[in-house]
Write an enzyme that holds these catalytic residues in place. Structure first.
Site, PDB file in Angstrom:
ATOM      1  CB  SER A  52      -0.919  -0.021   1.218  1.00  0.00           C
ATOM      2  OG  SER A  52      -1.804  -1.108   1.168  1.00  0.00           O
TER       3      SER A  52
ATOM      4  N   GLY B 152       0.740   4.121  -1.459  1.00  0.00           N
ATOM      5  CA  GLY B 152       0.116   5.426  -1.274  1.00  0.00           C
ATOM      6  C   GLY B 152      -0.094   5.751   0.193  1.00  0.00           C
ATOM      7  CG  ASP B 153      -2.844   3.664   2.836  1.00  0.00           C
ATOM      8  OD1 ASP B 153      -3.503   4.712   2.908  1.00  0.00           O
ATOM      9  OD2 ASP B 153      -3.359   2.563   2.618  1.00  0.00           O
ATOM     10  CB  SER B 154       3.866   3.511   2.901  1.00  0.00           C
ATOM     11  OG  SER B 154       3.360   2.260   3.318  1.00  0.00           O
TER      12      SER B 154
ATOM     13  N   GLY C 167       1.855   8.458   5.088  1.00  0.00           N
ATOM     14  CA  GLY C 167       2.322   8.346   6.461  1.00  0.00           C
ATOM     15  C   GLY C 167       3.649   9.054   6.670  1.00  0.00           C
TER      16      GLY C 167
END
Length: 416
Positions: A169, A171-173, A176
């Site tokens: 993932s 994009g999430d990382s 973050g």
């Protein structure tokens, strides 16, 4: 003499209201370097990540990894007591991290203005699909959608097939990472303002607004400028990178593949000598990336033929001798056996509970970046659901058993 642990963020307290990957990743980065992270989870199920890639038991290795070095507190935000507990925790925190759909905190009576009322120095970091403002702000957005809107998905895969997704993932990382960076900027500004001007930072400056699609878009290099300036629309190029050659993966004679990045102008000369094609190295039309990109098929065919006559180890040895950047394509098994990762403490072993049994000597990825020569030690894996509820609510907030029951939803008649 006992060495003092390296913990640059010791004394910083973070309240995490996140779920899934983005906000928990940001909080993990802060926790890795010494911040006290209090993770709030819903009663019963907790963070949904506990069940993602769950091979056994009730808590996944994914959860244990992304939520390491944190404390887990159960609070029922459907209750007045649960929401009050969040405000009390926010009053004692430096950073609040959340990744709900915009408007959710406000609906619960926990919006920035309310939080500012209990802690006028709190840095409020908000992660969402499309940000807190704009016509799309109210839409839900997972990483897969953000990667599409951000331009990444269109460039991943082969040109004659539908776009594909990378295997994590990402994009999430990325979001973050930006959230952690933004949170630290907020803290830095707060402390700098306090030291130099003896004043505080206004609420709007303390709201860090991270959009998943924008986080991805920010990594897209010159995608838009190339289009605006030259009308160039980049396309998928498989294992290559547009405009850079030769740089690709090649299948060796033993069935293993290697990646070689021989696209630097001086490196290219050595590369061609190594594969026995000095005439390609001397070709006037191949002295720049632009020329090599135009003839990428010819170059890849020559390199592929050379690789096919060697094992991966033989090919990599020859390239290393010539100073050509190259490497194997690692699996998890390769990573855990690698001396370089081991030398920097990047695989750290733990006994870990699945919720049904304890597995011994399980490797987890170390802390990045390295300080002091090796990855800092992981203090604890992602905690069991509510593991620290009594410690935090009773110890930090001074709640008695009845108030804890009300805040966690265990009491009768607590909904409000």
């Amino acid at each position: 003499m006992t060495q003092t642990p390296i913990a640059p963020l010791e004394g910083v307290r973070v309240l995490e209201l996140g779920n899934y990957i983005a906000a928990p990743t940001a909080a993990r980065l802060l926790a890795d370097f010494g911040a006290e992270v209090i993770k709030v989870e819903r009663p019963g199920t907790g963070d949904e990540l506990r069940n993602w890639r769950l091979h056994k038991g009730n808590t996944s290795m994914l959860y244990r990894t992304i939520n390491r070095n944190k404390k887990s507190v159960v609070l029922d935000l459907r209750t007045k007591a649960g929401r009050q507990a969040v405000l009390e925790l926010a009053a004692k925190s430096d950073i609040l991290l959340e990744n709900f759909r915009p408007g959710t905190l406000e609906k619960w009576g926990l919006g920035p203005e309310v939080l500012n009322g209990v802690n006028p120095e709190l840095v409020i970091t908000r992660i969402s699909g499309f940000g807190q403002t704009g016509p799309m702000s109210g839409r839900p957005g997972f990483a897969a959608v953000a990667e599409s809107y951000g331009g990444l998905r269109n460039l991943v895969g082969d040109p004659d097939r539908a776009p594909v997704r990378v295997g994590v993932s990402i994009g999430d990382s990325i979001a973050g990472l930006y959230a952690a960076f933004g949170s630290m900027m907020g803290l830095f500004q707060r402390e700098a303002r306090r030291r130099t001007a003896g004043s505080t930072v206004g609420l709007q400056e303390r709201i860090i607004d991270v959009a998943l699609n924008e986080a991805v878009f920010s990594m897209m290099e010159s995608l838009v400028p190339d289009y605006e300036a030259y009308g160039v629309l980049r396309e998928r190029t498989g294992g290559r990178m547009e405009g850079i050659a030769p740089s690709n993966a090649y299948l060796c004679g033993d069935g293993a593949s290697i990646v070689v990045a021989g696209n630097g102008d001086s490196i290219y000369q050595r590369y061609m000598e190594t594969i026995g094609r000095p005439e390609l190295g001397a070709d006037p039309g191949l002295q720049t990336n632009a020329g090599r990109w135009d003839r990428r098929e010819e170059l890849d065919a020559a390199i592929g033929q050379w690789a096919a006559r060697r094992t991966a180890a033989e090919a990599l040895d020859a390239l290393a001798t010539a100073g050509v950047p190259a490497g194997p394509i690692y699996t998890a098994a390769d990573i855990v056996a690698d001396d370089q990762y081991a030398a920097r403490n990047m695989i750290q072993k733990f006994d870990v509970s699945t919720g049904e049994e304890t597995l011994t000597d399980i490797g987890f990825p170390g802390i990045v970046p390295v300080i002091g020569g090796q990855s800092l030690p992981i203090r604890n894996l992602g905690p069991d659901l509510g593991e620290n509820t009594e410690e935090v609510l009773g110890g930090l907030l001074g709640m008695d058993a009845d108030r804890i029951d009300a805040a966690t939803g265990r009491g009768e008649g607590t909904k409000a």
